[in-house]
Structures are given as structure tokens and as C-alpha cells.
Design an enzyme around this catalytic site. Structure first.
Site: not given
Length: 154
Positions: A88-90
Site C-alpha cells: 500500500m502506498c501511503l
């Protein structure tokens, strides 16, 4: 040693009063650094009625280094890689944006809010981001289909 104390404290807080739609437990009782997270798809999103399993892994340098959050359950989303890693790109989890004062509960709430409001400009799946921007209806159909297929709550 300080990191273990802090992790244990945050784990207790999240188990005792979890954020809405999120539950947390250790993936393995003897390892404080890997958590199993269950997240309900938010109402009003194409992920509604889905149950998603995520993995949260804490570095031994936590809280000075950010945790990694990945989807174990397959999900059709511009901010989650479409492979078996489900990374996940956070923004807040990037090394240069991470703050040691950040709480894991906030990280998980942010992850869940991304299900309601993807960030196509910070996408890891460009094709899905493009579809989200240009053909929202089709994006939501596929996201709903994947949710039924992979994340149907038991």
C-alpha cells in the site's frame, strides 16, 4: 526495548478500543512486530460489505522508522499493488514523511479512509488510477466485483 513497550501499549489500545471498522491482533503470539488487521470496507464505497485482511509489520527501529502495511486480501485500488504483495502506498508511511509521534491507529484509519477516497495522484497502479479518474463507474464495478470475489465477509 522501548519500541516493544510502545508497540505493546498501542496494540492494547487498538484491541480495547479499535477504530471503527478495524480490528487488530498479533499474527503470531510470540511476535510483537507483525499484526493481522481486519478491515471492513467503508459504507458508500465499492468495498462496502467486504472484509479485508491486512498485514502490518513494524521495524525493530519503530517508532523511528515507519511500519509497512499491505493487503493480504486482493483489492482493486489505485493505491495498492495488484500483485501478491498488496503493498500500500501511503504518504505518511514514506521514510521521509514518517513522524515518530504517529500512532498506528491513525495509520490504520488513514488506510481505511483511502478505501473511501483513493488518491489517484499517489498511485502505485497507474492504470487503475487512470480508470478511477476517467471512468469512475467502471472502476467501481470492478472494485465491487473483486470485493465480492476476494473479500466477501463470512
Amino acid at each position: 526495548m522501548g519500541s516493544q513497550k510502545r508497540i505493546a501499549k498501542e496494540l492494547t489500545e487498538l484491541t480495547e478500543s479499535p477504530p471503527e471498522g478495524i480490528s487488530v491482533e498479533l499474527a503470531n503470539e510470540s511476535n510483537l512486530y507483525e499484526w493481522k488487521v481486519l478491515m471492513d470496507g467503508p459504507e458508500g464505497s465499492p468495498f462496502h460489505k467486504g472484509k479485508f485482511q491486512l498485514k502490518l509489520v513494524l521495524p525493530t527501529e519503530y517508532p523511528f522508522k515507519p511500519p509497512t502495511v499491505s493487503f493480504v486480501t486482493k483489492i482493486y485500488h489505485p493505491n495498492v499493488t495488484n500483485d501478491d504483495k498488496g503493498s500500500m502506498c501511503l504518504g505518511m508511511l514514506k521514510a521521509d514523511e514518517w513522524k515518530p509521534s504517529s500512532r498506528l491507529g491513525a495509520v490504520l484509519q488513514f488506510a481505511r479512509s483511502l478505501l473511501e477516497e483513493p488518491m489517484p495522484d499517489d498511485a502505485v497502479e497507474a492504470r487503475i488510477a487512470e480508470q478511477y479518474r476517467d471512468d469512475r463507474k467502471r472502476y467501481e464495478e470492478i472494485a465491487r466485483e473483486w470485493t465480492r470475489k476476494y473479500a466477501a465477509g463470512s
